[in-house]
Design a protein around this motif. Structure first.
Motif, mmCIF file in Angstrom:
data_model
loop_
_atom_site.group_PDB
_atom_site.id
_atom_site.type_symbol
_atom_site.label_atom_id
_atom_site.label_comp_id
_atom_site.label_asym_id
_atom_site.label_seq_id
_atom_site.Cartn_x
_atom_site.Cartn_y
_atom_site.Cartn_z
ATOM 1 N N ILE A 159 17.005 -1.704 44.577
ATOM 2 C CA ILE A 159 16.907 -0.844 45.756
ATOM 3 C C ILE A 159 18.283 -0.336 46.172
ATOM 4 N N GLY A 160 19.271 -1.216 46.180
ATOM 5 C CA GLY A 160 20.626 -0.809 46.568
ATOM 6 C C GLY A 160 21.222 0.202 45.611
ATOM 7 N N GLU A 161 21.019 -0.020 44.315
ATOM 8 C CA GLU A 161 21.539 0.926 43.317
ATOM 9 C C GLU A 161 20.920 2.310 43.497
ATOM 10 N N LEU A 162 19.616 2.341 43.696
ATOM 11 C CA LEU A 162 18.937 3.627 43.875
ATOM 12 C C LEU A 162 19.450 4.358 45.106
ATOM 13 N N GLY A 163 19.598 3.628 46.213
ATOM 14 C CA GLY A 163 20.098 4.253 47.436
ATOM 15 C C GLY A 163 21.489 4.834 47.244
ATOM 16 N N LEU A 164 22.346 4.109 46.546
ATOM 17 C CA LEU A 164 23.714 4.563 46.311
ATOM 18 C C LEU A 164 23.742 5.818 45.438
ATOM 19 N N ILE A 165 22.964 5.814 44.371
ATOM 20 C CA ILE A 165 22.943 6.967 43.454
ATOM 21 C C ILE A 165 22.351 8.189 44.152
ATOM 22 N N ILE A 166 21.298 7.986 44.954
ATOM 23 C CA ILE A 166 20.674 9.115 45.668
ATOM 24 C C ILE A 166 21.688 9.797 46.576
ATOM 25 N N VAL A 167 22.403 9.015 47.374
ATOM 26 C CA VAL A 167 23.383 9.588 48.308
ATOM 27 C C VAL A 167 24.496 10.288 47.541
ATOM 28 N N ALA A 168 25.009 9.630 46.502
ATOM 29 C CA ALA A 168 26.119 10.208 45.732
ATOM 30 C C ALA A 168 25.693 11.504 45.043
ATOM 31 N N LYS A 169 24.521 11.506 44.420
ATOM 32 C CA LYS A 169 24.047 12.695 43.708
ATOM 33 C C LYS A 169 23.765 13.831 44.679
ATOM 34 N N LEU A 170 23.218 13.505 45.828
ATOM 35 C CA LEU A 170 22.916 14.507 46.840
ATOM 36 C C LEU A 170 24.191 15.204 47.318
ATOM 37 N N VAL A 171 25.188 14.402 47.655
ATOM 38 C CA VAL A 171 26.446 14.950 48.186
ATOM 39 C C VAL A 171 27.206 15.708 47.106
ATOM 40 N N LEU A 172 27.284 15.155 45.909
ATOM 41 C CA LEU A 172 28.065 15.794 44.842
ATOM 42 C C LEU A 172 27.410 17.074 44.339
ATOM 43 N N THR A 173 26.079 17.114 44.308
ATOM 44 C CA THR A 173 25.412 18.355 43.906
ATOM 45 C C THR A 173 25.708 19.465 44.901
ATOM 46 N N ALA A 174 25.616 19.140 46.197
ATOM 47 C CA ALA A 174 25.957 20.128 47.225
ATOM 48 C C ALA A 174 27.413 20.560 47.103
ATOM 49 N N LEU A 175 28.294 19.621 46.803
ATOM 50 C CA LEU A 175 29.719 19.930 46.649
ATOM 51 C C LEU A 175 29.958 20.856 45.457
ATOM 52 N N CYS A 176 29.362 20.530 44.316
ATOM 53 C CA CYS A 176 29.568 21.338 43.106
ATOM 54 C C CYS A 176 29.013 22.750 43.262
ATOM 55 N N VAL A 177 27.808 22.869 43.807
ATOM 56 C CA VAL A 177 27.204 24.191 43.986
ATOM 57 C C VAL A 177 27.979 24.987 45.026
ATOM 58 N N GLY A 178 28.307 24.362 46.140
ATOM 59 C CA GLY A 178 29.023 25.054 47.202
ATOM 60 C C GLY A 178 30.436 25.456 46.836
ATOM 61 N N PHE A 179 31.075 24.686 45.956
ATOM 62 C CA PHE A 179 32.455 24.968 45.559
ATOM 63 C C PHE A 179 32.550 25.874 44.332
ATOM 64 N N GLY A 180 31.426 26.297 43.787
ATOM 65 C CA GLY A 180 31.491 27.343 42.776
ATOM 66 C C GLY A 180 31.193 26.969 41.350
ATOM 67 N N PHE A 181 30.808 25.725 41.069
ATOM 68 C CA PHE A 181 30.311 25.438 39.728
ATOM 69 C C PHE A 181 29.044 26.272 39.497
ATOM 70 N N VAL A 182 28.849 26.707 38.271
ATOM 71 C CA VAL A 182 27.692 27.546 37.964
ATOM 72 C C VAL A 182 26.577 26.675 37.389
ATOM 73 N N GLY A 183 25.456 26.672 38.050
ATOM 74 C CA GLY A 183 24.323 25.874 37.603
ATOM 75 C C GLY A 183 23.218 25.943 38.627
ATOM 76 N N GLY A 184 22.097 25.322 38.322
ATOM 77 C CA GLY A 184 20.946 25.385 39.192
ATOM 78 C C GLY A 184 20.822 24.163 40.080
ATOM 79 N N VAL A 185 19.752 24.137 40.869
ATOM 80 C CA VAL A 185 19.468 23.014 41.749
ATOM 81 C C VAL A 185 18.148 22.328 41.379
ATOM 82 N N PHE A 186 17.418 22.909 40.425
ATOM 83 C CA PHE A 186 16.120 22.342 40.040
ATOM 84 C C PHE A 186 16.303 20.966 39.393
ATOM 85 N N SER A 187 17.190 20.865 38.403
ATOM 86 C CA SER A 187 17.425 19.576 37.725
ATOM 87 C C SER A 187 17.900 18.499 38.693
ATOM 88 N N PRO A 188 18.934 18.775 39.539
ATOM 89 C CA PRO A 188 19.326 17.757 40.517
ATOM 90 C C PRO A 188 18.195 17.384 41.470
#
Length: 576
Positions: free
Chosen positions: A308-337
């Protein structure tokens, strides 16, 4: 029907079928090549778990690569987008939607190739972005090329774009029905009889190439018998509601990330590098945040793979980093994340639920799949597509019904809170609003200046009322535009207002100074709104300096509306 009519029908059917096969083949092969190239780069650059395991005897080298590869990839992506993409941003599904919905110019082929290269490097270097967005635009790019051919087919470009997108999705998921529905649900925004047959052919072509010729592996394989208890459907519905909330958080983070990048990083081409460096730093601690995360997605359905702890940590990290990468200009989609975050959240929900509701459950798999599809459907605005993906990938009716419940409740909430999809929000930011229907959106893209008339009566600001009155009588008109020597519009004189006026009165004394005008960029929709309560013969259209360019009669506004709406209805309802 005469012989010529029969020949025309045969020509249209055969041509559109061949077009669908060609576009579907090109999009499918390009999608396969793109995905394989991403996997190749992931292996060579130590992004994939397999490559990292092989190099585990060199931990220092792996750590350096983890830190520097995403940063270096971000720098290359930033330079490509800044110098090679005319739009100065990565091209994505909203561009495909815009090209299919309007007759305006689409992004050029050169920009499309540069954007695809930037997406390849983004994904290959481990950025937390998705591959399906670039694949959708890749398919749309081939469709747009086919749309330029002079084949004498009505709505050729929109149909060809839908064919390319359907083939790309069909190839990516091994799901031809989902590809067909996605093209209608997200790109075309209607179920067109004219487009249905060719898009079906293209989706089937993509499936045959991916599944029969190249034998591509499925996205994931799960084993699920059935939902054991009827009360679990309440849990599925609640999971959908929670996923809608998570989708809202994702949208907010994307907006905040983009605003932070614009305000605090002056050099646009440097922004992806900063995001990449952040991804590398987090990946030293949580390597699951790197890249697409297909291995993590597959492990999420396995009991005991994550706590449970591992899942919670990965969810938060992936959520924040995906928003960071898309917002900062990496080219890619949001469907896979969205798929990855959703399946992780679903697994998290499935592990926590027994502690909250200590009753028997049907296992982790069903909650993981429900979470994946509920979150993804809220983000991309394609509930039917996500439901069909579940069925085509798992062939499980019970699993599909469970996912359907979560998807429905997720979309009921997300539609009211954040709108139909992220794509719609992005289009609205560009001035193309689909929230009130296709009619309004299309009418907003057509300029009323295309219906401009040069037949009207003018008067000089030095004229008298008598002179203008006689000119109106001679021209059989009821109003005149008063101009100065430079052609600037100063007022409007209406015949009924000067019938009994003194002939020697200066015309400017009788002119109406406050009146409705159209501008160069006034749309057909705006012109209809501006005509509320309008009394007059025609509306003057002026340029930015106030010079009169012509007039638009009321009849022309009505005609513009009827022509555009008729064209839309014909596209939606005619079979060929």
């Amino acid at each position: 029907m005469d012989r010529k009519g029969i020949q025309q029908i045969v020509y249209q059917i055969s041509t559109v079928t061949v077009l669908a096969i060609i576009v579907g083949t090109a999009a499918s092969l390009a999608a396969i090549g793109f995905v394989d190239a991403v996997h190749y780069l992931n292996d060579r650059l130590l992004i994939s778990p397999y490559a990292r395991v092989l190099a585990e005897d060199r931990p220092g080298f792996v750590a350096v690569a983890t830190l520097l590869v995403p940063a270096a990839g971000g720098l290359v992506v930033g330079l490509i987008v800044h110098f090679l993409v005319r739009e100065k941003r990565g091209l994505a599904p909203p561009d495909a939607i815009l090209a299919a919905q309007t007759s305006g110019p689409a992004p050029g082929f050169g920009s499309g190739l540069a954007s695809t290269l930037a997406a390849l490097i983004s994904l290959g270097s481990g950025a937390s972005v998705g591959q399906y967005g670039p694949l959708v635009y890749l398919g749309a790019m081939f469709g747009n090329l086919a749309g330029r051919l002079r084949l004498n087919l009505r709505h050729q470009r929109s149909i060809a774009i839908a064919c390319g997108v359907a083939a790309a999705i069909s190839t990516a998921f091994n799901a031809p029905i989902a590809g067909l529905v996605f093209a209608h649900e997200v790109i075309l925004r209607h179920y067109s009889l004219r487009a249905f047959a060719p898009v079906t052919v293209a989706a089937a072509t993509g499936y045959i190439i991916a599944n029969v010729i190249f034998d591509r592996p499925a996205l994931f394989l799960v084993s699920f018998d059935r939902v054991e208890h009827s009360y679990e459907f309440v849990f599925f519905a609640l999971e959908g509601v929670l996923c809608a909330g998570l989708a809202w958080v994702f949208m907010v983070l994307l907006k905040v990330s983009a605003n932070v990048a614009r305000r605090h990083i002056a050099l646009p081409w440097a922004r992806p590098a900063i995001a990449g460096l952040t991804v590398g730093l987090v990946a030293l601690w949580i390597p699951e945040v790197l890249g697409i995360g297909q291995e993590t997605l597959r492990f999420a359905t396995i009991e005991g793979a994550f706590g449970i702890g591992e899942l919670g940590l990965i969810i938060v990290a992936k959520l924040v980093l995906t928003a960071l990468c898309v917002g900062f200009g990496f080219v890619g989609g949001v469907f896979s994340p969205a798929l990855l975050i959703g399946i992780l959240f679903g697994a998290f929900y499935g592990l926590v639920l027994p502690y909250v509701a200590p009753v028997p459950h049907s296992g982790l798999v069903v909650y993981a799949i429900c979470g994946m599809m509920a979150l993804a459907s809220s983000v991309i605005g394609a509930p039917l597509t996500t439901i069909l993906i579940v069925f085509e990938l798992t062939r499980s009716y019970d699993l599909t019904i469970a996912a359907m419940v979560s998807v429905v409740f997720a979309n009921l909430i997300s539609y009211r809170v954040i709108g139909r999809s992220l794509f719609d929000l992005q289009l609205r930011a560009r001035g193309f609003d689909l929230s009130l229907g296709r009619d309004k959106a299309i009418l907003e893209t057509h300029r009323i200046r295309d219906y401009l008339s040069s037949v009207f009566t003018t008067a000089s600001d030095q004229d008298t009322v008598g002179t203008v009155r006689q000119r109106l009588v001679d021209d059989h008109r009821s109003e005149a535009m008063v101009l100065n020597r430079k052609g600037k519009l100063l007022g409007v004189v209406r015949l009924q207002g000067i019938v009994n006026s003194n002939a020697e009165t200066p015309v400017m004394d009788a002119a109406i100074r406050s009146f409705t005008t159209f501008g160069e960029d006034t749309s057909v929709w705006q012109s209809m709104e501006m005509l509320r309560g309008f009394l007059g013969e025609a509306v003057p259209l002026v340029d930015r300096s106030g010079r009169l360019m012509g007039v638009v009669p009321e009849e022309a506004v009505i005609r513009a509306y009827l022509e555009i709406v008729h064209d839309l209805r014909e596209e939606e309802n005619e079979a060929a």
